[in-house]
Design a protein around this motif. Structure first.
Motif, PDB file in Angstrom:
ATOM      1  N   UNK A  31       0.837  -1.199   0.000  1.00  0.00           N
ATOM      2  CA  UNK A  31       0.000   0.000   0.000  1.00  0.00           C
ATOM      3  C   UNK A  31       0.877   1.256   0.000  1.00  0.00           C
ATOM      4  N   UNK A  32       1.905   1.255   0.854  1.00  0.00           N
ATOM      5  CA  UNK A  32       2.819   2.401   0.922  1.00  0.00           C
ATOM      6  C   UNK A  32       3.610   2.550  -0.376  1.00  0.00           C
ATOM      7  N   UNK A  33       4.020   1.435  -0.961  1.00  0.00           N
ATOM      8  CA  UNK A  33       4.739   1.438  -2.240  1.00  0.00           C
ATOM      9  C   UNK A  33       3.876   2.052  -3.347  1.00  0.00           C
ATOM     10  N   UNK A  34       2.594   1.688  -3.369  1.00  0.00           N
ATOM     11  CA  UNK A  34       1.692   2.199  -4.398  1.00  0.00           C
ATOM     12  C   UNK A  34       1.450   3.699  -4.240  1.00  0.00           C
ATOM     13  N   UNK A  35       1.475   4.171  -3.007  1.00  0.00           N
ATOM     14  CA  UNK A  35       1.326   5.609  -2.803  1.00  0.00           C
ATOM     15  C   UNK A  35       2.467   6.376  -3.463  1.00  0.00           C
ATOM     16  N   UNK A  36       3.673   5.841  -3.396  1.00  0.00           N
ATOM     17  CA  UNK A  36       4.810   6.456  -4.082  1.00  0.00           C
ATOM     18  C   UNK A  36       4.645   6.374  -5.588  1.00  0.00           C
ATOM     19  N   UNK A  37       4.175   5.213  -6.051  1.00  0.00           N
ATOM     20  CA  UNK A  37       4.042   4.992  -7.489  1.00  0.00           C
ATOM     21  C   UNK A  37       2.946   5.867  -8.097  1.00  0.00           C
ATOM     22  N   UNK A  38       1.841   6.014  -7.381  1.00  0.00           N
ATOM     23  CA  UNK A  38       0.674   6.692  -7.931  1.00  0.00           C
ATOM     24  C   UNK A  38       0.528   8.119  -7.426  1.00  0.00           C
ATOM     25  N   UNK A  39       1.373   8.489  -6.464  1.00  0.00           N
ATOM     26  CA  UNK A  39       1.333   9.853  -5.965  1.00  0.00           C
ATOM     27  C   UNK A  39       0.135  10.174  -5.106  1.00  0.00           C
ATOM     28  N   UNK A  40      -0.471   9.194  -4.509  1.00  0.00           N
ATOM     29  CA  UNK A  40      -1.640   9.434  -3.655  1.00  0.00           C
ATOM     30  C   UNK A  40      -2.141   8.142  -3.055  1.00  0.00           C
ATOM     31  N   UNK A  41      -3.403   8.129  -2.632  1.00  0.00           N
ATOM     32  CA  UNK A  41      -3.999   6.934  -2.032  1.00  0.00           C
ATOM     33  C   UNK A  41      -4.186   5.859  -3.099  1.00  0.00           C
ATOM     34  N   UNK A  42      -3.753   4.655  -2.787  1.00  0.00           N
ATOM     35  CA  UNK A  42      -3.813   3.570  -3.767  1.00  0.00           C
ATOM     36  C   UNK A  42      -5.224   3.002  -3.867  1.00  0.00           C
ATOM     37  N   UNK A  43      -5.520   2.407  -5.009  1.00  0.00           N
ATOM     38  CA  UNK A  43      -6.807   1.752  -5.217  1.00  0.00           C
ATOM     39  C   UNK A  43      -6.844   0.438  -4.441  1.00  0.00           C
ATOM     40  N   UNK A  44      -7.927   0.238  -3.691  1.00  0.00           N
ATOM     41  CA  UNK A  44      -8.055  -0.999  -2.914  1.00  0.00           C
ATOM     42  C   UNK A  44      -8.080  -2.217  -3.828  1.00  0.00           C
ATOM     43  N   UNK A  45      -8.722  -2.084  -4.985  1.00  0.00           N
ATOM     44  CA  UNK A  45      -8.798  -3.211  -5.920  1.00  0.00           C
ATOM     45  C   UNK A  45      -7.420  -3.554  -6.466  1.00  0.00           C
ATOM     46  N   UNK A  46      -6.651  -2.526  -6.826  1.00  0.00           N
ATOM     47  CA  UNK A  46      -5.294  -2.760  -7.319  1.00  0.00           C
ATOM     48  C   UNK A  46      -4.446  -3.419  -6.239  1.00  0.00           C
ATOM     49  N   UNK A  47      -4.561  -2.919  -5.005  1.00  0.00           N
ATOM     50  CA  UNK A  47      -3.812  -3.483  -3.879  1.00  0.00           C
ATOM     51  C   UNK A  47      -4.160  -4.950  -3.670  1.00  0.00           C
ATOM     52  N   UNK A  48      -5.457  -5.265  -3.635  1.00  0.00           N
ATOM     53  CA  UNK A  48      -5.880  -6.655  -3.420  1.00  0.00           C
ATOM     54  C   UNK A  48      -5.416  -7.564  -4.552  1.00  0.00           C
ATOM     55  N   UNK A  49      -5.463  -7.075  -5.775  1.00  0.00           N
ATOM     56  CA  UNK A  49      -5.008  -7.877  -6.916  1.00  0.00           C
ATOM     57  C   UNK A  49      -3.526  -8.192  -6.809  1.00  0.00           C
ATOM     58  N   UNK A  50      -2.738  -7.220  -6.376  1.00  0.00           N
ATOM     59  CA  UNK A  50      -1.295  -7.442  -6.249  1.00  0.00           C
ATOM     60  C   UNK A  50      -0.973  -8.402  -5.115  1.00  0.00           C
ATOM     61  N   UNK A  51      -1.750  -8.363  -4.042  1.00  0.00           N
ATOM     62  CA  UNK A  51      -1.512  -9.286  -2.938  1.00  0.00           C
ATOM     63  C   UNK A  51      -1.906 -10.705  -3.323  1.00  0.00           C
TER      64      UNK A  51
END
Length: 290
Positions: free
Chosen positions: A105-125
């Motif tokens: 989740x923290x990694x995605x915030x850096x990548x996307x410049x904001x709050x990450x998508x829950x769906x994207x996060x769950x898919x990656x996990x």
């Protein structure tokens, strides 16, 4: 299996300092060789979930998340071949799968410049190969496969075990030529909250009338059983009459205290079933036949 409260407390005490990795089961099996692995794992999982609920707010604090993330980045760079994320999770006593969620989740915030998508996060996990950082993907995979309490792999296993228990229950009923409706059939009839099985002709088990059966692929401890009583079992009793709950992974024996009020507990499919004659009142025990 049924455990006395003293036996249960002894197991719980042993779990207090264990981490939710596969290795913990080796320790528990060695310490309690007379108890099944499924019972030990279920007890440990329930206890660790309680521990996590008490401490999760601390792990989710912004300063904790940032500290974990910076430590991960530093350790992964310094020791690229070591499962540093798994080590970090064990060190701070956080489920490896939950630690992986925090870090991704923290990694995605850096990548996307904001709050990450829950769906994207769950898919990656669920599928770490989707993570654009290969090293992080490997660490997430290590956390997922080593966690015995949380994560997408555990969720799949629990679902499969639950389905297997329900299939076993239906097979046992069919072997005894007992007529029943399962949860799916009941929902098509408009029932919104039902037990797993409604018996079309009631049975008697150990002298107690049973109209419905609920299958639980878990251990019945005080907290879970009290929750099930309040949220499920008593409502089933009010709607369908007395019933039977099967805790396939065992339960604390002292919890089987509601028999006279209409809820019977077992740790397996009962072998001493007595069928009731068709066309007789379920309350008429004189109608029991062998």
């Amino acid at each position: 299996m049924k455990l006395s409260r003293a036996e249960y407390k002894e197991i719980v005490k042993c779990t207090e300092h264990l981490r939710p990795t596969r290795q913990c089961m080796t320790i528990l099996r060695q310490r309690f060789p007379n108890h099944s692995q499924s019972t030990l794992l279920s007890i440990f999982s329930l206890e660790y979930q309680k521990r996590t609920k008490r401490t999760m707010s601390r792990h989710q604090a912004p300063d904790s998340i940032e500290s974990y993330y910076q430590r991960y980045l530093s350790e992964a760079k310094a020791r690229p071949s070591v499962p540093v994320l798994l080590e970090l999770a064990n060190e701070v006593d956080l489920s490896p799968a939950l630690m992986a969620r925090v870090i991704v989740d923290r990694f995605l915030q850096d990548q996307e410049g904001g709050v990450s998508s829950k769906q994207v996060l769950n898919n990656m996990l669920r599928e770490p190969s989707l993570i654009p950082d290969q090293a992080l993907a490997n660490h997430v995979y290590q956390c997922t496969i080593n966690d015995c309490c949380y994560g997408p792999l555990v969720d799949c296993i629990k679902h499969a075990i639950g389905q297997e228990a329900e299939v076993l229950l239906r097979d046992k009923l069919k072997e005894r030529n007992l007529s029943f409706l399962d949860e799916n059939q009941l929902r098509t009839k408009g029932y919104d909250k039902t037990p797993d099985i409604i018996l079309e002709v009631p049975i008697a088990v150990e002298g107690h009338i049973v109209h419905w059966i609920e299958s639980k692929a878990s251990f019945g401890d005080d907290h879970s059983h009290r929750t099930y009583l309040n949220e499920q079992f008593w409502s089933y009793w009010n709607r369908f009459g007395p019933g039977l709950v099967i805790y396939w992974h065992g339960f604390i024996g002292e919890l089987d205290s509601q028999r006279d009020r209409g809820i019977l507990l077992k740790d397996c499919f009962p072998s001493d079933i007595v069928t009731l004659c068709h066309g007789t009142s379920p309350a008429t025990t004189d109608s029991l036949t062998g």
